[in-house]
Scaffold this active site. Structure first.
Site, PDB file in Angstrom:
ATOM      1  N   TYR A 195       0.657   2.671  -2.726  1.00 15.54           N
ATOM      2  CA  TYR A 195       1.217   1.430  -2.174  1.00 15.54           C
ATOM      3  C   TYR A 195       0.206   0.634  -1.345  1.00 15.54           C
ATOM      4  O   TYR A 195       0.038  -0.567  -1.551  1.00 15.54           O
ATOM      5  CB  TYR A 195       2.479   1.709  -1.335  1.00 15.54           C
ATOM      6  CG  TYR A 195       3.248   0.444  -1.014  1.00 15.54           C
ATOM      7  CD1 TYR A 195       4.044  -0.160  -1.976  1.00 15.54           C
ATOM      8  CD2 TYR A 195       3.154  -0.167   0.231  1.00 15.54           C
ATOM      9  CE1 TYR A 195       4.724  -1.338  -1.710  1.00 15.54           C
ATOM     10  CE2 TYR A 195       3.833  -1.337   0.512  1.00 15.54           C
ATOM     11  CZ  TYR A 195       4.616  -1.922  -0.453  1.00 15.54           C
ATOM     12  OH  TYR A 195       5.282  -3.084  -0.186  1.00 15.54           O
ATOM     13  N   THR A 227       4.691  16.024  -7.286  1.00 13.17           N
ATOM     14  CA  THR A 227       5.551  14.927  -7.741  1.00 13.17           C
ATOM     15  C   THR A 227       6.740  15.455  -8.529  1.00 13.17           C
ATOM     16  O   THR A 227       7.881  15.006  -8.334  1.00 13.17           O
ATOM     17  CB  THR A 227       4.752  13.954  -8.630  1.00 13.17           C
ATOM     18  OG1 THR A 227       3.609  13.499  -7.908  1.00 13.17           O
ATOM     19  CG2 THR A 227       5.592  12.767  -9.038  1.00 13.17           C
ATOM     20  N   LYS A 270      -7.131  17.170  -9.562  1.00 13.80           N
ATOM     21  CA  LYS A 270      -6.156  17.038 -10.639  1.00 13.80           C
ATOM     22  C   LYS A 270      -6.269  15.603 -11.137  1.00 13.80           C
ATOM     23  O   LYS A 270      -5.903  14.669 -10.433  1.00 13.80           O
ATOM     24  CB  LYS A 270      -4.739  17.343 -10.147  1.00 13.80           C
ATOM     25  CG  LYS A 270      -3.674  17.143 -11.233  1.00 13.80           C
ATOM     26  CD  LYS A 270      -2.264  17.311 -10.684  1.00 13.80           C
ATOM     27  CE  LYS A 270      -1.236  17.004 -11.758  1.00 13.80           C
ATOM     28  NZ  LYS A 270       0.163  17.064 -11.244  1.00 13.80           N
ATOM     29  N   TYR A 298      -5.727  14.620  -5.929  1.00 17.27           N
ATOM     30  CA  TYR A 298      -4.796  14.307  -7.020  1.00 17.27           C
ATOM     31  C   TYR A 298      -4.899  12.812  -7.325  1.00 17.27           C
ATOM     32  O   TYR A 298      -4.542  11.977  -6.496  1.00 17.27           O
ATOM     33  CB  TYR A 298      -3.372  14.697  -6.608  1.00 17.27           C
ATOM     34  CG  TYR A 298      -2.295  14.429  -7.635  1.00 17.27           C
ATOM     35  CD1 TYR A 298      -2.587  14.195  -8.978  1.00 17.27           C
ATOM     36  CD2 TYR A 298      -0.952  14.421  -7.261  1.00 17.27           C
ATOM     37  CE1 TYR A 298      -1.583  13.960  -9.906  1.00 17.27           C
ATOM     38  CE2 TYR A 298       0.065  14.189  -8.171  1.00 17.27           C
ATOM     39  CZ  TYR A 298      -0.254  13.961  -9.496  1.00 17.27           C
ATOM     40  OH  TYR A 298       0.741  13.717 -10.406  1.00 17.27           O
ATOM     41  N   ILE A 333      -2.421  21.314 -14.407  1.00 19.35           N
ATOM     42  CA  ILE A 333      -1.223  21.434 -13.576  1.00 19.35           C
ATOM     43  C   ILE A 333      -0.147  20.694 -14.352  1.00 19.35           C
ATOM     44  O   ILE A 333      -0.188  19.470 -14.491  1.00 19.35           O
ATOM     45  CB  ILE A 333      -1.431  20.857 -12.171  1.00 19.35           C
ATOM     46  CG1 ILE A 333      -2.447  21.723 -11.413  1.00 19.35           C
ATOM     47  CG2 ILE A 333      -0.108  20.807 -11.411  1.00 19.35           C
ATOM     48  CD1 ILE A 333      -2.800  21.205 -10.026  1.00 19.35           C
ATOM     49  N   ARG A 383       1.100   6.127 -10.701  1.00 18.34           N
ATOM     50  CA  ARG A 383       2.056   6.165  -9.585  1.00 18.34           C
ATOM     51  C   ARG A 383       1.506   5.501  -8.323  1.00 18.34           C
ATOM     52  O   ARG A 383       2.258   4.905  -7.560  1.00 18.34           O
ATOM     53  CB  ARG A 383       2.454   7.613  -9.274  1.00 18.34           C
ATOM     54  CG  ARG A 383       3.400   8.223 -10.288  1.00 18.34           C
ATOM     55  CD  ARG A 383       3.863   9.597  -9.841  1.00 18.34           C
ATOM     56  NE  ARG A 383       4.809  10.188 -10.781  1.00 18.34           N
ATOM     57  CZ  ARG A 383       6.124  10.028 -10.725  1.00 18.34           C
ATOM     58  NH1 ARG A 383       6.660   9.298  -9.765  1.00 18.34           N
ATOM     59  NH2 ARG A 383       6.906  10.608 -11.614  1.00 18.34           N
TER      60      ARG A 383
END
Length: 286
Positions: free
Chosen positions: A108, A45, A162, A134, A204, A139
């Site tokens: 989404y 990202t 993550k 992840y 990370i 997000r």
């Protein structure tokens, strides 16, 4: 996957004023971050993967491989909300020399937990290299529940997650019941020390782009069970961290990198470079 312990840096993608890839800036970034990080994460990202083309992604990965003077392991971001497109991207990517791929939970669409499970299962079945899950609900607007993570952790090709949910209870549940060898990695810079106290193996990081040596101290201290020293390193970042997200990531950290002389602060639309107000706040702290 010992290579994934410590600090991974989610590399920014430097741009020129015309928004083309600034490879000289990327070279400086690789040299700067190599002062303290343990591995590179390419096109996550923070690398603005949402606005780089497939051709650019391949060029960035190739450049990092060719200019990896420190011989650090490389993790490559391949994720999305269209499972078939992710599979196609995996098949077309040059993953030679890549230690693992980092794949974000579908955004989404807001799939069910079973949908998330099946999405990652087929990715892991397809990928020729290990897969890092992840989870970033802020997000994606959906969360990989702890029991889904633990189901996926049983897959031989899924080696880590993550975790950027900010939910320490969820992280504890993963750490408690994860199979041997499955790694919990912090996705929140400032939660890294407490997460490592409950079993995470590192981070990370966004801020490691700018402050690799601080994160080296933070993670190495925690891995040595010196959580006081780890916390002291984290405390150095406590004021600047929120500024990294005030106008969305990676706007803030790119502004820091410009001040440090590593690369310019250009970001691709719909993001905008740091406002004068944000620049002033960052300069004041630095």
């Amino acid at each position: 996957m010992e290579a994934l312990k410590g600090t991974g840096v989610a590399l920014v993608t430097p741009f020129n004023e015309d928004f083309s890839i600034d490879f000289s800036g990327l070279l400086k970034l690789l040299e700067h971050t190599a002062k303290g990080v343990d591995y590179y994460v390419v096109q996550g990202t923070t690398g603005e993967s949402a606005t780089t083309t497939a051709k650019e992604k391949a060029a960035i990965l190739s450049f990092v491989k060719q200019n990896n003077k420190a011989k650090l392991p490389i993790v490559y971001g391949i994720g999305g909300n269209d499972t078939q497109s992710v599979l196609d991207a995996i098949k077309s990517a040059d993953l030679e020399g890549v230690s693992a791929i980092l794949s974000v939970s579908p955004y989404y669409n807001k799939p069910s937990q079973e949908g998330i499970y099946q999405h990652f299962k087929i990715i892991a079945d397809t990928s020729p290299v290990p897969v890092i899950l992840y989870n970033v609900p802020g997000r994606t607007q959906s969360n990989i529940a702890a029991n889904t993570t633990l189901r996926l952790a049983e897959h031989k090709n899924i080696v880590a997650i993550k975790e950027a949910s900010g939910d320490l209870t969820q992280c504890m549940a993963i750490s408690k019941d994860a199979p041997a060898g499955f790694l919990l990695i912090s996705g929140d810079d400032l939660l890294t020390t407490p997460m490592m106290a409950i079993g995470a193996v590192g981070v990370i990081s966004v801020l490691a782009n700018a402050f690799p040596e601080v994160f080296n101290k933070l993670t190495k201290s925690a891995l040595s069970n010196d959580f006081k020293a780890s916390a002291q390193a984290a405390f150095e970042m406590i004021e600047i961290n929120p500024l990294m997200y005030a106008e969305s990531n990676p706007v803030g950290v790119k502004q820091v990198l410009e001040i440090l002389g590593v690369c310019k602060n250009y970001v691709r639309m719909p993001l905008l470079s740091a406002s004068d107000e944000l620049k002033t706040k960052i300069k004041s702290l630095l």
